[in-house]
Design a protein around this motif. Structure first.
Motif, PDB file in Angstrom:
ATOM      1  N   THR A 390       0.851  -1.184   0.000  1.00 53.29           N
ATOM      2  CA  THR A 390       0.000   0.000   0.000  1.00 53.29           C
ATOM      3  C   THR A 390       0.892   1.240   0.000  1.00 53.29           C
ATOM      4  O   THR A 390       2.064   1.176   0.386  1.00 53.29           O
ATOM      5  CB  THR A 390      -0.904   0.021   1.242  1.00 53.29           C
ATOM      6  N   PRO A 391       0.330   2.392  -0.394  1.00 53.41           N
ATOM      7  CA  PRO A 391       1.129   3.624  -0.392  1.00 53.41           C
ATOM      8  C   PRO A 391       1.722   3.938   0.972  1.00 53.41           C
ATOM      9  O   PRO A 391       2.872   4.387   1.074  1.00 53.41           O
ATOM     10  CB  PRO A 391       0.147   4.700  -0.854  1.00 53.41           C
ATOM     11  N   CYS A 392       0.964   3.722   2.017  1.00 57.41           N
ATOM     12  CA  CYS A 392       1.466   4.044   3.354  1.00 57.41           C
ATOM     13  C   CYS A 392       2.592   3.108   3.764  1.00 57.41           C
ATOM     14  O   CYS A 392       3.583   3.529   4.359  1.00 57.41           O
ATOM     15  CB  CYS A 392       0.302   3.964   4.358  1.00 57.41           C
ATOM     16  N   ARG A 427      -5.030  14.430  13.987  1.00 61.18           N
ATOM     17  CA  ARG A 427      -4.213  13.218  14.067  1.00 61.18           C
ATOM     18  C   ARG A 427      -3.729  12.853  12.664  1.00 61.18           C
ATOM     19  O   ARG A 427      -4.539  12.738  11.737  1.00 61.18           O
ATOM     20  CB  ARG A 427      -5.015  12.065  14.655  1.00 61.18           C
ATOM     21  N   VAL A 428      -2.447  12.678  12.501  1.00 62.51           N
ATOM     22  CA  VAL A 428      -1.871  12.366  11.182  1.00 62.51           C
ATOM     23  C   VAL A 428      -1.239  10.972  11.216  1.00 62.51           C
ATOM     24  O   VAL A 428      -0.848  10.460  12.271  1.00 62.51           O
ATOM     25  CB  VAL A 428      -0.809  13.400  10.776  1.00 62.51           C
ATOM     26  N   GLU A 429      -1.156  10.340  10.019  1.00 59.67           N
ATOM     27  CA  GLU A 429      -0.578   8.986   9.936  1.00 59.67           C
ATOM     28  C   GLU A 429       0.914   8.968  10.301  1.00 59.67           C
ATOM     29  O   GLU A 429       1.408   7.996  10.851  1.00 59.67           O
ATOM     30  CB  GLU A 429      -0.738   8.414   8.528  1.00 59.67           C
ATOM     31  N   GLY A 430       1.583  10.081  10.008  1.00 61.57           N
ATOM     32  CA  GLY A 430       3.008  10.082  10.325  1.00 61.57           C
ATOM     33  C   GLY A 430       3.546  11.492  10.487  1.00 61.57           C
ATOM     34  O   GLY A 430       3.084  12.434   9.838  1.00 61.57           O
ATOM     35  N   TYR A 431       4.573  11.596  11.391  1.00 54.22           N
ATOM     36  CA  TYR A 431       5.203  12.874  11.618  1.00 54.22           C
ATOM     37  C   TYR A 431       6.714  12.616  11.746  1.00 54.22           C
ATOM     38  O   TYR A 431       7.167  11.695  12.431  1.00 54.22           O
ATOM     39  CB  TYR A 431       4.671  13.520  12.899  1.00 54.22           C
ATOM     40  N   LEU A 441       2.917  13.206   7.190  1.00 58.40           N
ATOM     41  CA  LEU A 441       2.631  12.193   6.172  1.00 58.40           C
ATOM     42  C   LEU A 441       1.162  11.833   6.261  1.00 58.40           C
ATOM     43  O   LEU A 441       0.668  11.410   7.316  1.00 58.40           O
ATOM     44  CB  LEU A 441       3.494  10.946   6.404  1.00 58.40           C
ATOM     45  N   SER A 442       0.470  12.002   5.126  1.00 54.25           N
ATOM     46  CA  SER A 442      -0.949  11.650   5.049  1.00 54.25           C
ATOM     47  C   SER A 442      -1.132  10.601   3.965  1.00 54.25           C
ATOM     48  O   SER A 442      -0.681  10.787   2.831  1.00 54.25           O
ATOM     49  CB  SER A 442      -1.814  12.880   4.723  1.00 54.25           C
ATOM     50  N   VAL A 464       4.088  18.906   3.969  1.00 54.03           N
ATOM     51  CA  VAL A 464       2.994  17.933   3.933  1.00 54.03           C
ATOM     52  C   VAL A 464       3.183  17.013   2.733  1.00 54.03           C
ATOM     53  O   VAL A 464       3.335  17.480   1.597  1.00 54.03           O
ATOM     54  CB  VAL A 464       1.627  18.639   3.859  1.00 54.03           C
ATOM     55  N   ILE A 465       3.172  15.687   3.003  1.00 56.29           N
ATOM     56  CA  ILE A 465       3.279  14.682   1.945  1.00 56.29           C
ATOM     57  C   ILE A 465       1.964  13.914   1.933  1.00 56.29           C
ATOM     58  O   ILE A 465       1.675  13.141   2.856  1.00 56.29           O
ATOM     59  CB  ILE A 465       4.466  13.721   2.207  1.00 56.29           C
ATOM     60  N   GLN A 466       1.179  14.134   0.899  1.00 53.38           N
ATOM     61  CA  GLN A 466      -0.112  13.470   0.783  1.00 53.38           C
ATOM     62  C   GLN A 466      -0.040  12.407  -0.311  1.00 53.38           C
ATOM     63  O   GLN A 466       0.413  12.664  -1.431  1.00 53.38           O
ATOM     64  CB  GLN A 466      -1.210  14.478   0.430  1.00 53.38           C
ATOM     65  N   LEU A 467      -0.469  11.204   0.050  1.00 51.17           N
ATOM     66  CA  LEU A 467      -0.423  10.066  -0.864  1.00 51.17           C
ATOM     67  C   LEU A 467      -1.826   9.631  -1.217  1.00 51.17           C
ATOM     68  O   LEU A 467      -2.743   9.662  -0.382  1.00 51.17           O
ATOM     69  CB  LEU A 467       0.336   8.890  -0.226  1.00 51.17           C
TER      70      LEU A 467
END
Length: 538
Positions: A390-392, A427-431, A441-442, A464-467
């Protein structure tokens, strides 16, 4: 009457003269007979001690018809039999199989210094020579070199002249006797003889001579080379250093004249005595020219110069060898075997990873080199594989490969506008942080509310990195590397070494910051052999 008086006077004078010298003549005869008798009795008596002198030296070395020999530097069985035991060429060759059997020797040339080998005494001639050699080798050597044993032999020869001045003959014969202990210099000369058929493992590779390396190489090319011993010419064993003897693929033999020392008559003698031997010279040309002639004389099934072998597609390995040798297998049920031969170029051998990779793909490697491969002064590429689905997952694995510390499910706060008192949290998926900058990281770009908050965070200096859900490896890696400002390029990259080229599809990255270096990031598991080869890229 006068006539009778004429004859009487001389007769009377002769008679008186005979009476005057009669007594001395008889004493001389008596003395001569005593001297001859004495010589006849002394000579046999003193021959016996000479035979007994040799026997103890031989018995100290020979037990039950077997001689024990201690190997010295430069020894090989064929040479020992001819030098120490006085065997002829044919007799030595006939005895070698039995020596191998009783000593359990796999090779007649690979002997260890100090090793004791048993040598069967095949008959009286061999035994006699072994005893003679034993006298020279054992501590009882003075029995041969000391003057007393030589004197009986001189006296035994002395009775041959029958002239009265007999007592002067023994010193004359004794003066000619010293040449008899001539074998002693032969033993000393062996100490300076060239080394035996090679023992590469016993000496550092850097100290190996051209001949030793050639024979070692040939053992990997032609099965049975380890059983080939040197040959003799004009009663002398040809040194393997100056005249290495190689086994040809068709069963013949190749004699290499390293210094061009063989005269035309020597070549004719060898041709008559050994019809299966082919003579070639090392010459003064290049190493490549010599091997071209040598491989042609070896009668392999096929020899190809400047050969290229290609393995795989991505990654792809392309190897450039000096020769590709096709040889027939020892077992008839197998097909032809391919061997890549590499001559020395950059002063070192091939990396072990390259040899292993070729072997895993059914290609045998033979090298004519000395030094182990040395790492380059500039490090090559670190290879990292990203295998997320997956992208994440791809983003998390890539940041880990780049040694960036990522915090998952982190709560980040911001403000509504530049001077607004109203604040918000998300809340973000990654920092993570890198080079003094904060990044978010989103893994989902479909939420419009979060999209607005991310824009506000960007105004406060966040990266900000959005996937997207459909983003693949190339898109994810490009966005992260771009955000980090790492120089990078994506595509098929060729990493070239002196002997091989590795071609791989992926990201070529120059990592910055505290942990810097060159990286190759691919979307598949890393083959350890390929990863090691890329560490050698210059």
């Amino acid at each position: 009457m006068n006539t009778c008086h004429f004859y009487r006077v001389p007769l009377l004078r002769a008679f008186l003269l005979l009476m005057a010298i009669g007594a001395p003549a008889s004493a001389s005869a008596t003395s001569f007979e005593l001297d001859v008798k004495d010589l006849q009795t002394v000579a046999p008596a003193k021959r016996t001690p000479k035979r007994k002198t040799a026997a103890p030296a031989a018995s100290a070395e020979t037990k039950g018809g077997v001689s024990r020999y201690t190997v010295k530097p430069g020894d090989f069985i064929f040479k020992v039999l001819m030098r120490e035991y006085g065997l002829s060429n044919a007799a030595a060759e006939a005895l070698i199989p039995e020596i191998q059997r009783i000593n359990n020797l796999r090779s007649i040339t690979r002997l260890s210094v100090g090793q004791t080998i048993l040598i069967p005494l095949a008959g009286p001639r061999t035994t006699g020579r072994a005893q003679e050699t034993g006298e020279r080798r054992e501590p009882a050597e003075p029995a041969v070199a000391a003057p007393p044993p030589e004197e009986p032999s001189a006296q035994a020869v002395a009775p041959a002249p029958a002239a009265p001045p007999e007592p002067t003959v023994p010193p004359a014969v004794e003066a000619a006797a010293p040449p008899r202990p001539a074998p002693a210099p032969m033993v000393r000369a062996v100490e300076t003889a060239p080394p035996a058929y090679p023992v590469p493992a016993a000496a550092p590779a850097s100290a190996s001579s051209f001949s030793q390396r050639l024979i070692s190489l040939w053992q990997s090319l032609v099965p049975g080379q380890e059983r080939v011993g040197p040959i003799s010419l004009n009663g002398k064993v040809l040194s393997p250093e100056e005249f290495p003897l190689l086994l040809a693929a068709d069963g013949g033999k190749i004699l290499v004249d390293m210094k061009g020392a063989l005269l035309p008559r020597d070549k004719n003698i060898l041709a008559e005595k050994h019809s299966d031997i082919r003579l070639i010279s090392r010459g003064t040309g290049s190493e490549r020219d010599f091997f071209t002639v040598l491989l042609r004389a070896a009668e392999f099934a096929r020899v190809e110069e400047d050969a290229v072998a290609t393995i795989g597609s991505d990654p792809q390995l392309t190897v450039r060898a000096d020769y590709r040798i096709t040889r027939l297998p020892a077992v008839a049920t197998r097909g032809p075997e391919s061997v890549l031969l590499f001559l020395e170029r950059s002063g070192s051998c091939l990396p072990a990873a390259l040899i292993s990779t070729l072997a895993d793909n059914g290609i045998t490697v033979a090298e004519f080199c000395q030094a182990a491969p040395q790492p380059p002064s500039v490090p090559g590429y670190e290879v990292r594989g990203i295998t997320g689905t997956t992208p994440c997952e791809l983003a998390v694995q890539l940041l880990d490969a780049l040694t960036v510390k990522l915090e998952r499910n982190r709560i980040v706060s911001g403000s509504m506008g530049e001077n607004a008192e109203s604040r918000f949290s998300i809340r973000v998926e990654g920092y993570f942080e890198n080079d003094g900058k904060k990044f978010i990281l989103s893994c989902n770009d479909n939420d419009s509310y979060n999209y607005t908050l991310f824009r506000l965070l960007q105004l406060e200096g966040y990266g900000v990195i959005q996937l997207g859900e459909t983003d693949d490896f190339a898109i994810v890696a490009d966005r992260i590397l771009t955000a980090l400002r790492y120089p990078h390029s994506f595509g098929r990259h060729d990493f070239t070494h002196d002997r091989y080229t590795v071609s791989v599809v992926g990201f070529r990255v120059t990592r910055l910051g505290p942990v810097s270096g060159r990286m190759l990031i691919i979307d598949r598991p890393v083959d350890p052999a390929f990863a090691e080869l890329l560490q050698w890229e210059r």
